[in-house]
Scaffold this active site. Structure first.
Site, PDB file in Angstrom:
ATOM      1  N   ARG A  50       0.863  -1.180   0.000  1.00 25.40           N
ATOM      2  CA  ARG A  50       0.000   0.000   0.000  1.00 25.40           C
ATOM      3  C   ARG A  50       0.901   1.231   0.000  1.00 25.40           C
ATOM      4  O   ARG A  50       1.995   1.208   0.543  1.00 25.40           O
ATOM      5  CB  ARG A  50      -0.860   0.026   1.268  1.00 25.40           C
ATOM      6  CG  ARG A  50      -1.835  -1.131   1.400  1.00 25.40           C
ATOM      7  CD  ARG A  50      -2.540  -1.058   2.741  1.00 25.40           C
ATOM      8  NE  ARG A  50      -1.631  -1.367   3.834  1.00 25.40           N
ATOM      9  CZ  ARG A  50      -1.779  -2.406   4.659  1.00 25.40           C
ATOM     10  NH1 ARG A  50      -2.786  -3.223   4.502  1.00 25.40           N
ATOM     11  NH2 ARG A  50      -0.927  -2.627   5.636  1.00 25.40           N
ATOM     12  N   ASP A  52       0.458   5.470   0.973  1.00 26.74           N
ATOM     13  CA  ASP A  52      -0.480   6.371   1.620  1.00 26.74           C
ATOM     14  C   ASP A  52      -0.758   7.606   0.770  1.00 26.74           C
ATOM     15  O   ASP A  52      -0.112   7.840  -0.255  1.00 26.74           O
ATOM     16  CB  ASP A  52       0.072   6.792   2.983  1.00 26.74           C
ATOM     17  CG  ASP A  52       0.062   5.642   3.980  1.00 26.74           C
ATOM     18  OD1 ASP A  52      -0.840   4.789   3.885  1.00 26.74           O
ATOM     19  OD2 ASP A  52       0.952   5.598   4.852  1.00 26.74           O
ATOM     20  N   ARG A 198       9.061   7.291   6.568  1.00 28.01           N
ATOM     21  CA  ARG A 198       8.798   8.694   6.902  1.00 28.01           C
ATOM     22  C   ARG A 198       9.262   9.027   8.316  1.00 28.01           C
ATOM     23  O   ARG A 198       9.752  10.128   8.583  1.00 28.01           O
ATOM     24  CB  ARG A 198       7.314   9.004   6.718  1.00 28.01           C
ATOM     25  CG  ARG A 198       6.881   8.992   5.255  1.00 28.01           C
ATOM     26  CD  ARG A 198       5.362   9.009   5.100  1.00 28.01           C
ATOM     27  NE  ARG A 198       4.778  10.188   5.704  1.00 28.01           N
ATOM     28  CZ  ARG A 198       3.459  10.363   5.852  1.00 28.01           C
ATOM     29  NH1 ARG A 198       2.604   9.425   5.438  1.00 28.01           N
ATOM     30  NH2 ARG A 198       2.990  11.457   6.399  1.00 28.01           N
TER      31      ARG A 198
END
Length: 245
Positions: A50, A52, A198
């Site tokens: 996935r 974001d 991140r």
């Protein structure tokens, strides 16, 4: 029945990530819409991961078992005809029947890009974090190298219902380099936790700000506590760069 592997690239600025959601536009939605126009079938896609909201991909992999007889080279051209301009298929090829875009994956490489200049760059809006204070890429590279190895990365994970079980990952590469006014953090691993890259990038910014030293990184990892690491850097600078099979 054939098993096809697509490698796609996209600018994620306009999308709420890859996976289909209610009341939000995603990359999977526009890809499936284009695919249905080409094959006339409702296909079941398997994605490598996935991404974001606002995250980009230079090489995102999707596998598909299909009864469509459209050859891979025609499939590529037809999909690129129907896809929006911020999404493109780079390649399409047949793979073995047991291949799965997610479960056959051996690892991934991400880049986090920072525009390091006093003046913002309008052409990188939504595509890189703007950090206007001077950056010492050599110092950050020393810090990043402490990420390499097999560790419990609980400190570098946003905990939610999607993250359960073993938080141990093996990082095979972690480096920071300067490319003109662009500072790039590159990291490769056998897998990543939710927001892991991140948070790694945000922790490197804490080092740049003098709030941590490179030698503090092992302690941050060892704490196994999200509060010990830096903030989650904005999504705009993150790119899925490569997927390893």
């Amino acid at each position: 029945m054939r098993n096809l592997l697509f490698t796609i690239t996209y600018d994620g600025s306009a999308y709420h990530g890859w996976q289909i959601q209610e009341n939000a536009l995603t990359v999977q939605e526009v890809f499936q819409t284009a695919l249905q126009k080409v094959t006339g079938l409702s296909e079941d896609l398997k994605a490598c991961s996935r991404t974001d909201t606002g995250v980009h991909a230079r090489a995102f992999c999707v596998s598909l078992k299909t009864e469509s007889a459209v050859p891979p080279e025609r499939m590529l051209a037809a999909l690129n005809h129907w896809l929006p301009e911020d999404v493109a298929v780079k390649s399409c090829r047949e793979v073995p029947e047991d291949f799965h875009a997610r479960y056959s994956c051996k690892g991934k490489e991400y880049c986090y890009e920072i525009w390091n200049h006093p003046v913002r760059e309008p052409f990188l809006r939504g595509r890189a974090l703007h950090y206007w204070y001077p950056m010492d890429e050599g110092l950050l590279d020393l810090a990043a190298r402490h990420y390499i190895g097999r560790h419990d990365f609980t400190s570098f994970c946003t905990l939610d219902r999607r993250e359960q079980g073993d938080f141990t990952r093996t990082v095979t590469e972690a480096k920071v380099e300067r490319r003109g006014d662009l500072v790039v953090f590159t990291v490769a691993a056998d897998g990543f936790l939710y927001n892991m890259v991140r948070i790694m990038a945000g922790t490197l910014l804490r080092v740049q700000q003098g709030r941590l030293t490179p030698e503090d990184i092992p302690q941050v990892i060892g704490a196994r506590d999200r509060a010990a690491a830096g903030p989650t850097a904005p999504a705009c600078g993150l790119y899925l760069n490569r997927v390893f099979y």
